[in-house]
Design an enzyme around this catalytic site. Structure first.
Site, PDB file in Angstrom:
ATOM      1  CG  ASP A 163       3.820  -8.477  -0.849  1.00 15.59           C
ATOM      2  OD1 ASP A 163       4.190  -9.777  -1.727  1.00 15.59           O
ATOM      3  OD2 ASP A 163       3.271  -7.433  -1.684  1.00 15.59           O
ATOM      4  CG  ASP A 165       4.230  -7.402  -7.308  1.00 13.44           C
ATOM      5  OD1 ASP A 165       5.197  -7.563  -8.233  1.00 13.44           O
ATOM      6  OD2 ASP A 165       5.147  -9.308  -7.592  1.00 13.44           O
ATOM      7  CG  ASP A 365       0.270  -5.055  -1.829  1.00  7.97           C
ATOM      8  OD1 ASP A 365      -0.011  -4.580  -3.032  1.00  7.97           O
ATOM      9  OD2 ASP A 365       1.157  -5.460  -1.717  1.00  7.97           O
TER      10      ASP A 365
END
Length: 412
Positions: A163, A165, A365
């Site tokens: 991922d 961001d 996240d």
């Protein structure tokens, strides 16, 4: 019966001896979400969905009830999930010479798509405990021997699903400010130079952003909007819709229909919360509230927004979208677009063609990344960035710690 370590290319079955919700209950207890004896609510099956995620739910009573976010796991088989394509439903020969036809195995609490697990056998697992019950461990405390088991040395092909961001890159007040730093560019350049690596950026960002900042890396697969669009490696970038990989995207007209309804409600949220803004993607509408002055008021508004949008979805009988609450965002998106589906499909393709990955690392996240952790076999190296509840095996505190691990352990 305990679940053995998962191995790509190895045909397996599952025992039905465990009650369907037992592992989900024990995992919720381990995450501190429920008391050991508390009964977990039954989750209705969303037709056509195979996914167990952290998702926002309303308490019994429907619209207007207090919003809660327990750890829920779904086990519903998607017709397009288990087999790469109809033409690939060929007979497979396993090690003992027996011919077995791939099939979806959804017995018990876990499942294996196409009857195929995703990495070559590496030896028997001596642990007889249910591995899914264990909480995430600190990644930086991993022993070298365990790392070699999950990420074997040598030239065998290895995949990374990263991922962006909040994972590779720290958050900024507005998404357009979070461009790759020189350190991130150096990290990805080193990955791109490794012939044994098959790296992927799998992000909620749109295709234009990913191509502008990562299109130069010709070994990277770029996956935009959580899997809605995919660009395979190469010097020239071409984008394809998720339906090319077995999804069920209908038409852009269908997307516009639900977008019109949901857009009006999110625009009302923007007017009511100065500092927030609406981001529109091809597959989703996203309400960003990171810049709202009062964090407490913004979080309360987000909880209410999820409930209101769910009520609107039910009222308008919109079946093709899901509503999720992530890091300072509330997103309304096409429900068959999930990172976990894409990751498993790409790994399954490698296994079906006799070239399984010897190691797979997935890091994220947010709520959308939980679908990767949930879909991952036990021998995937899954990493949660941050302190929220997770299905990942390991966690780090920050993107900086993840980048350090990638530099020092994965690229060394």
């Amino acid at each position: 019966m305990a679940r053995p370590n998962s191995r790509h290319g190895h045909l397996v079955t599952r025992s039905s001896s465990s009650p369907p919700n037992l592992v989900a209950q024990r995992r919720a207890v381990a995450a501190g979400l429920t008391q050991p004896d508390q009964q977990q609510p039954q989750q209705p099956a969303d037709e056509g969905e195979t996914h167990r995620v952290l998702r926002s739910r309303t308490a019994a009573g429907g619209c207007g009830a207090e919003s809660k976010s327990p750890l829920m796991r779904h086990k519903i088989v998607n017709d397009g999930f288990g087999v790469v394509a109809e033409a690939r439903k060929e007979l497979l020969q396993v090690g003992n010479g027996e011919i077995v036809e791939p099939s979806i195995d959804a017995v018990g609490d876990d499942f294996v798509e196409g009857g195929i697990e995703l990495s070559p056998p590496k030896g028997a697992d001596a642990c007889l405990a249910e591995p899914d019950d264990l909480p995430a461990r600190c990644l930086l405390q991993m022993e070298e021997e365990e790392l070699r088991e999950l990420w074997p040395p040598g030239d065998g092909p290895k995949a990374l699903f990263l991922d962006y961001d909040g994972t590779l890159r720290e958050f900024e007040a507005r998404p357009e400010m979070a461009t790759p730093t020189p350190e991130i560019i150096d990290l990805l350049t080193r990955m791109n130079a490794r012939e044994d690596f098959t790296p992927h950026i799998i992000s909620g960002r749109d295709a234009a952003f990913l191509e502008a900042h990562f299109g130069r890396f010709d070994r990277f697969t770029l996956i935009a909007e959580h899997g809605f669009q995919i660009s395979q490696p190469g010097s020239e970038r071409h984008w394809e819709l998720w339906e090319q990989y077995g999804g069920n995207v209908r038409t852009f007209k269908d997307h516009e229909n639900w977008k019109v309804i949901m857009r009006a409600e999110i625009e009302r949220l923007v007017r009511a919360s100065p500092g927030s803004h609406l981001e529109e993607k091809q597959s989703a509408l996203v309400w960003h509230y990171r810049e709202v002055a009062s964090e407490a008021q913004a979080e309360a508004a987000a909880v209410n927004a999820v409930s209101d949008l769910e009520c609107l979805r039910e009222k308008e009988k919109i079946k093709d979208v899901k509503i999720s609450h992530g890091h300072k965002v509330v997103e309304v998106s096409y429900r068959n677009v999930r990172k976990g589906l894409v990751m498993r499909r790409l790994c399954e393709e490698k296994a079906l063609f006799g070239e399984p990955f010897t190691g797979v690392l997935a890091a994220g996240d947010d709520v959308s990344d939980e679908t990767m952790f949930d879909a991952a076999p036990r021998d995937f190296l899954t990493i949660k960035v941050g302190q929220a509840s997770t299905l990942a095996r390991f966690r780090v505190d920050s993107p900086q710690q993840l980048r350090q691990f990638l530099h020092e352990k994965i690229l060394s």
